[in-house]
Design a protein around this motif. Structure first.
Motif, PDB file in Angstrom:
ATOM      1  N   ARG A  21       0.828  -1.211   0.000  1.00 55.48           N
ATOM      2  CA  ARG A  21       0.000   0.000   0.000  1.00 55.48           C
ATOM      3  C   ARG A  21       0.860   1.258   0.000  1.00 55.48           C
ATOM      4  NH1 ARG A  21      -3.316  -3.204   3.161  1.00 55.48           N
ATOM      5  NH2 ARG A  21      -2.444  -2.445   5.110  1.00 55.48           N
ATOM      6  N   ALA A  22       1.871   1.291   0.863  1.00 57.00           N
ATOM      7  CA  ALA A  22       2.742   2.461   0.941  1.00 57.00           C
ATOM      8  C   ALA A  22       3.542   2.639  -0.347  1.00 57.00           C
ATOM      9  CB  ALA A  22       3.679   2.338   2.143  1.00 57.00           C
ATOM     10  N   THR A  23       4.014   1.545  -0.913  1.00 56.06           N
ATOM     11  CA  THR A  23       4.781   1.619  -2.155  1.00 56.06           C
ATOM     12  C   THR A  23       3.905   2.076  -3.312  1.00 56.06           C
ATOM     13  OG1 THR A  23       6.251  -0.132  -1.371  1.00 56.06           O
ATOM     14  CG2 THR A  23       6.284   0.329  -3.725  1.00 56.06           C
ATOM     15  N   GLU A  45       8.779  -4.471  -7.952  1.00 54.00           N
ATOM     16  CA  GLU A  45       9.557  -5.292  -7.022  1.00 54.00           C
ATOM     17  C   GLU A  45       8.674  -5.872  -5.916  1.00 54.00           C
ATOM     18  OE1 GLU A  45      13.219  -4.789  -3.864  1.00 54.00           O
ATOM     19  OE2 GLU A  45      13.144  -3.474  -5.607  1.00 54.00           O
ATOM     20  N   ILE A  46       7.847  -5.059  -5.290  1.00 54.26           N
ATOM     21  CA  ILE A  46       6.979  -5.569  -4.220  1.00 54.26           C
ATOM     22  C   ILE A  46       5.815  -6.357  -4.807  1.00 54.26           C
ATOM     23  CG2 ILE A  46       5.738  -3.357  -4.012  1.00 54.26           C
ATOM     24  CD1 ILE A  46       6.305  -5.892  -1.174  1.00 54.26           C
ATOM     25  N   TYR A  47       5.255  -5.909  -5.912  1.00 53.17           N
ATOM     26  CA  TYR A  47       4.128  -6.619  -6.526  1.00 53.17           C
ATOM     27  C   TYR A  47       4.523  -8.045  -6.902  1.00 53.17           C
ATOM     28  CZ  TYR A  47       0.291  -7.734  -9.679  1.00 53.17           C
ATOM     29  OH  TYR A  47      -0.786  -8.351 -10.287  1.00 53.17           O
ATOM     30  N   ASP A  61      -5.159  -2.619  -7.350  1.00 52.53           N
ATOM     31  CA  ASP A  61      -4.744  -1.222  -7.468  1.00 52.53           C
ATOM     32  C   ASP A  61      -3.296  -1.127  -7.945  1.00 52.53           C
ATOM     33  OD1 ASP A  61      -4.988   1.606  -7.200  1.00 52.53           O
ATOM     34  OD2 ASP A  61      -4.166   1.513  -5.163  1.00 52.53           O
ATOM     35  N   ALA A  62      -2.420  -1.943  -7.348  1.00 54.65           N
ATOM     36  CA  ALA A  62      -1.016  -1.934  -7.741  1.00 54.65           C
ATOM     37  C   ALA A  62      -0.853  -2.366  -9.197  1.00 54.65           C
ATOM     38  CB  ALA A  62      -0.216  -2.852  -6.821  1.00 54.65           C
ATOM     39  N   ASP A  67       0.307  -1.202 -14.873  1.00 56.52           N
ATOM     40  CA  ASP A  67      -0.107  -1.170 -16.276  1.00 56.52           C
ATOM     41  C   ASP A  67      -0.056   0.249 -16.827  1.00 56.52           C
ATOM     42  OD1 ASP A  67      -0.496  -3.910 -16.207  1.00 56.52           O
ATOM     43  OD2 ASP A  67      -2.671  -3.771 -16.049  1.00 56.52           O
ATOM     44  N   GLN A  68      -0.519   1.203 -16.030  1.00 53.76           N
ATOM     45  CA  GLN A  68      -0.511   2.608 -16.440  1.00 53.76           C
ATOM     46  C   GLN A  68       0.925   3.107 -16.616  1.00 53.76           C
ATOM     47  OE1 GLN A  68      -2.443   5.124 -13.576  1.00 53.76           O
ATOM     48  NE2 GLN A  68      -1.918   7.001 -14.644  1.00 53.76           N
ATOM     49  N   LEU A  69       1.809   2.713 -15.724  1.00 51.82           N
ATOM     50  CA  LEU A  69       3.205   3.160 -15.801  1.00 51.82           C
ATOM     51  C   LEU A  69       3.960   2.494 -16.940  1.00 51.82           C
ATOM     52  CD1 LEU A  69       4.045   3.154 -11.992  1.00 51.82           C
ATOM     53  CD2 LEU A  69       3.762   5.158 -13.462  1.00 51.82           C
ATOM     54  N   SER A  70       3.487   1.350 -17.392  1.00 51.33           N
ATOM     55  CA  SER A  70       4.158   0.642 -18.484  1.00 51.33           C
ATOM     56  C   SER A  70       3.801   1.195 -19.850  1.00 51.33           C
ATOM     57  CB  SER A  70       3.801  -0.848 -18.411  1.00 51.33           C
ATOM     58  OG  SER A  70       4.334  -1.401 -17.233  1.00 51.33           O
ATOM     59  N   ASN A  71       2.764   1.984 -19.930  1.00 50.37           N
ATOM     60  CA  ASN A  71       2.329   2.551 -21.229  1.00 50.37           C
ATOM     61  C   ASN A  71       2.966   3.896 -21.488  1.00 50.37           C
ATOM     62  OD1 ASN A  71       0.679   0.366 -21.758  1.00 50.37           O
ATOM     63  ND2 ASN A  71      -1.012   1.270 -20.628  1.00 50.37           N
TER      64      ASN A  71
END
Length: 71
Positions: A21-23, A45-47, A61-62, A67-71
């Motif tokens: 959650r924090a990450t 890494e945590i996922y 959520d993670a 997915d959003q960060l990979s696009n």
């Protein structure tokens, strides 16, 4: 930084869900600051530690953020 402190405390306690959650929150902040690669790497890494529970809200959520960060 509060998120980083939360991550460190969760790591010290071996509490992976609070760490996730924090990450996720810190990754979202980094992404908003244009630090997308850093955000994606630390969240992945945590996922990737998790092997089950992918139907939980935190992991969904993670995954959505990854997915959003990979696009």
């Amino acid at each position: 930084m509060c998120f980083q402190s939360g991550i460190e405390i969760a790591q010290d306690q071996g509490a992976k869900s609070p760490e996730l959650r924090a990450t996720t929150s810190l990754a979202r902040l980094f992404a908003s600051q244009g630090r997308r690669d850093e955000a994606r790497m630390m969240l992945a890494e945590i996922y990737n530690w998790f092997t089950e529970g992918f139907d939980t809200a935190d992991l969904k959520d993670a995954k959505a953020l990854l997915d959003q960060l990979s696009n």
